[in-house]
Design a protein around this motif. Structure first.
Motif, PDB file in Angstrom:
ATOM      1  N   UNK A  90      70.844  -2.581  -6.659  1.00 20.17           N
ATOM      2  CA  UNK A  90      71.846  -3.764  -7.139  1.00 20.17           C
ATOM      3  C   UNK A  90      71.975  -4.781  -6.097  1.00 20.17           C
ATOM      4  N   UNK A  91      71.815  -4.790  -5.308  1.00 16.34           N
ATOM      5  CA  UNK A  91      71.933  -5.842  -3.783  1.00 16.34           C
ATOM      6  C   UNK A  91      71.433  -7.062  -4.772  1.00 16.34           C
ATOM      7  N   UNK A  92      70.784  -7.269  -4.764  1.00 15.51           N
ATOM      8  CA  UNK A  92      70.116  -8.700  -5.942  1.00 15.51           C
ATOM      9  C   UNK A  92      69.157  -9.273  -5.088  1.00 15.51           C
TER      10      UNK A  92
ATOM     11  N   UNK B 123      64.271 -13.290  -5.611  1.00 11.86           N
ATOM     12  CA  UNK B 123      63.172 -13.220  -6.186  1.00 11.86           C
ATOM     13  C   UNK B 123      62.388 -13.490  -7.381  1.00 11.86           C
ATOM     14  N   UNK B 124      63.128 -13.601  -8.825  1.00 11.96           N
ATOM     15  CA  UNK B 124      63.403 -14.283 -10.130  1.00 11.96           C
ATOM     16  C   UNK B 124      63.178 -15.353 -10.175  1.00 11.96           C
TER      17      UNK B 124
ATOM     18  N   UNK C 150      63.987 -16.638 -13.432  1.00 10.89           N
ATOM     19  CA  UNK C 150      65.267 -16.697 -13.663  1.00 10.89           C
ATOM     20  C   UNK C 150      65.676 -18.178 -13.611  1.00 10.89           C
ATOM     21  N   UNK C 151      66.008 -18.775 -14.249  1.00 12.91           N
ATOM     22  CA  UNK C 151      66.605 -20.283 -14.128  1.00 12.91           C
ATOM     23  C   UNK C 151      68.714 -19.869 -12.965  1.00 12.91           C
ATOM     24  N   UNK C 152      68.523 -20.850 -12.418  1.00 13.19           N
ATOM     25  CA  UNK C 152      70.016 -20.335 -11.453  1.00 13.19           C
ATOM     26  C   UNK C 152      70.585 -21.238 -12.533  1.00 13.19           C
ATOM     27  N   UNK C 153      71.566 -20.830 -12.056  1.00 10.53           N
ATOM     28  CA  UNK C 153      73.530 -20.956 -12.744  1.00 10.53           C
ATOM     29  C   UNK C 153      74.278 -21.988 -11.605  1.00 10.53           C
ATOM     30  N   UNK C 154      73.700 -21.817 -10.492  1.00  9.83           N
ATOM     31  CA  UNK C 154      74.262 -23.465  -9.365  1.00  9.83           C
ATOM     32  C   UNK C 154      73.342 -22.720  -7.832  1.00  9.83           C
TER      33      UNK C 154
ATOM     34  N   UNK D  53      54.041 -20.934  -4.927  1.00 10.67           N
ATOM     35  CA  UNK D  53      54.190 -19.217  -4.379  1.00 10.67           C
ATOM     36  C   UNK D  53      53.856 -18.952  -5.257  1.00 10.67           C
ATOM     37  N   UNK D  54      53.379 -17.575  -4.985  1.00 11.57           N
ATOM     38  CA  UNK D  54      52.498 -16.494  -5.399  1.00 11.57           C
ATOM     39  C   UNK D  54      52.936 -15.093  -5.136  1.00 11.57           C
ATOM     40  N   UNK D  55      53.308 -14.146  -5.683  1.00 13.32           N
ATOM     41  CA  UNK D  55      53.582 -12.849  -5.845  1.00 13.32           C
ATOM     42  C   UNK D  55      52.748 -12.048  -6.500  1.00 13.32           C
ATOM     43  N   UNK D  56      52.862 -10.742  -5.522  1.00 13.46           N
ATOM     44  CA  UNK D  56      52.401  -9.812  -5.421  1.00 13.46           C
ATOM     45  C   UNK D  56      53.138  -8.300  -5.565  1.00 13.46           C
TER      46      UNK D  56
END
Length: 509
Positions: free
Chosen positions: A43-45, A50-51, A57-61, A84-87
């Protein structure tokens, strides 16, 4: 020595979901040729950040700058286009395709008649060779590889697009020690080639073995950025859980000191109980009327050990004894038959059934124990509901109200009532107070103490160390899926005692 210019600069990142500020003004800097850990409790974020970086996710700010250019990442394709790549923890590959097809998926070599499979496999071999995997047959099915090698194939696939940033999200969760070292050799090779690597793991030993720098998040906010070699483990844990290591308050147990009769036999005894990739073999005794706490950071193996005791997962090592007799608890149904109950940490997805009433949720375990061909009479249902609604102070006291309309604390009390209704001898509670208000939390803690005083054995799992120390007679300490200590509680045992054990370097497991 001058530090290289960042390849990623996330500044003031904020993301808000309905009623929840998931990230608040968070900064993250990734530099080429570094392995950077993202640390924080559940729950820390971490996942939200990462998203945001991968365009999910689109950022709000805030702003995201990649390689000196501000980016509006509207989707995963935008992130890939930015290098940017993710595994992910669960390997996101196609096991029905060949190794080479997986490496080059979406980037196949093309000729005048379409895909040139000869050239495609040649390029796949080149990509695999960069990671020391030239021995793999690119035409062999991916399913023929171990999970560890599939992880490396996933990294190779990510590198085909010449990525500048590689995100590894819990890449070692299913690997043994030898496989982890092979993965680390690949990570070091990529780091030395100038790739910026973001490494997410709950294994502290691995974080200290492979990372150069780390950023700590807590409750959706950035605590700070640190050089890994300069941050002692106990201080890292303190930053993650939000407590000052030097001033953690000593908490006297609210339970009366219990002196066990030397002739008393354990209700449950586990010897060498373990499951590969889940939790290393552990020894454990639980006595009637005793609260045994499981303490450790998220990912330490707390839940995994509890699931073995309950039969939700099958052990592949060791044995279990109930009342001194060898027992095979191979399923939750068998556990219920032995009067062992388990309340999951995932209240929303694995606990409540949102569209059913309080009554229907509460009687589920009793009905399952009886069998679905023998419906519980409505009168007995009403009696059980009246009993536990009163005893646990469930509000509102309306058994027919849909459970989704109750607060989180009252939903948790209904789940506790569900398992108490089965009259268990051993009750396993996994994070029973997570995400609920202080009043409901206190009531559940009081219920645990009362149940133990009446002779029930309780396993209590919580991320809040003070809570574990307050309630437990003994505390099983876990780290990196190993049982590292068993602490007999007493006035001298405090939360910092447990933190010290978790942080202890070189502890034999």
């Amino acid at each position: 020595m001058t530090e290289p210019e960042p390849v990623v600069q996330m500044t003031g990142i904020s993301i808000e979901f309905p009623g929840v500020k998931a990230l608040q003004d968070v900064d993250l800097t990734l530099r080429p040729g570094e392995v950077h850990a993202l640390m924080g409790e559940n729950g820390a974020g971490k996942s939200t950040l990462i998203k945001a970086l991968t365009g999910v996710y689109r950022i709000d700010g805030g702003t995201i700058v990649v390689d000196g250019q501000q980016r509006d990442l509207g989707g995963t394709a935008d992130a890939q286009g930015a290098g940017i790549a993710t595994v992910y923890q669960e390997v996101n590959l196609c096991t029905n395709l060949s190794i080479g097809e997986n490496v080059m998926l979406g980037h196949e070599a093309r000729g005048p008649l379409g895909v040139s499979w000869r050239r495609t496999h040649a390029l796949a071999r080149q990509a695999l060779a960069k990671l020391g995997l030239e021995h793999l047959d690119t035409r062999a099915p991916l399913s023929s590889l171990s999970i560890a090698l599939q992880q490396l194939v996933a990294i190779s696939r990510a590198m085909v697009v010449d990525c500048k940033v590689l995100i590894l999200d819990e890449p070692t969760s299913s690997l043994d020690a030898h496989e982890v070292e092979n993965l680390f050799a690949v990570i070091r090779r990529l780091r030395d080639e100038g790739v910026a690597i973001l490494f997410v793991s709950h294994f502290l030993d691995q974080v200290y073995a492979i990372t150069d720098r780390l950023t700590v998040l807590r409750n959706g906010q950035r605590v700070g950025e640190y050089l890994t070699r300069e941050l002692p483990r106990n201080e890292l844990i303190s930053l993650m859980i939000g407590k000052d290591f030097a001033t953690l308050a000593s908490l006297a147990s609210e339970r009366e000191e219990r002196v066990r009769d030397a002739a008393e036999k354990p209700l449950l005894e586990a010897r060498g109980l373990g499951r590969r990739g889940s939790v290393q073999p552990a020894d454990l005794e639980i006595y009637p009327g005793e609260v045994v706490g499981f303490a450790g950071l998220l990912g330490s193996g707390r839940t995994e050990l509890a699931r073995l005791l309950y039969g939700a997962d099958r052990p592949d090592a060791g044995e279990l004894h109930l009342d001194g007799k060898r027992a095979t608890v191979g399923s939750p149904v068998a556990a219920l038959a032995n009067r062992v109950a388990f309340s999951t940490e995932n209240r929303r997805d694995e606990g409540i059934i949102a569209d059913l009433s309080v009554r229907e949720n509460l009687i589920l375990a009793v009905q399952a124990k009886r069998g679905w061909m023998r419906p519980l009479p409505r009168r007995e249902q009403d009696e059980l509901c009246a009993k536990y609604i009163a005893e646990l102070n469930i509000r509102p006291a309306d058994a027919e109200r849909p459970i989704k309309n109750l607060s989180g604390g009252n939903q948790q009390k209904v789940l506790l009532a569900r398992w108490l209704a089965t009259a268990p001898r051993l009750l396993i509670l996994d994070e029973p107070t997570r995400g609920i208000d202080v009043g409901a939390k206190a009531e559940i803690q009081e219920a645990v103490v009362a149940l133990a005083s009446e002779g029930m054995a309780v396993v209590f799992i919580s991320s809040e160390l003070e809570e574990v120390v307050r309630l437990s007679d003994r505390i099983v300490v876990l780290r990196d899926h190993h049982q590292v200590d068993v602490v007999v509680n007493g006035p001298e045992v405090t939360a910092d005692t447990i933190v010290t054990i978790i942080a202890r370097e070189g502890e034999a497991a």
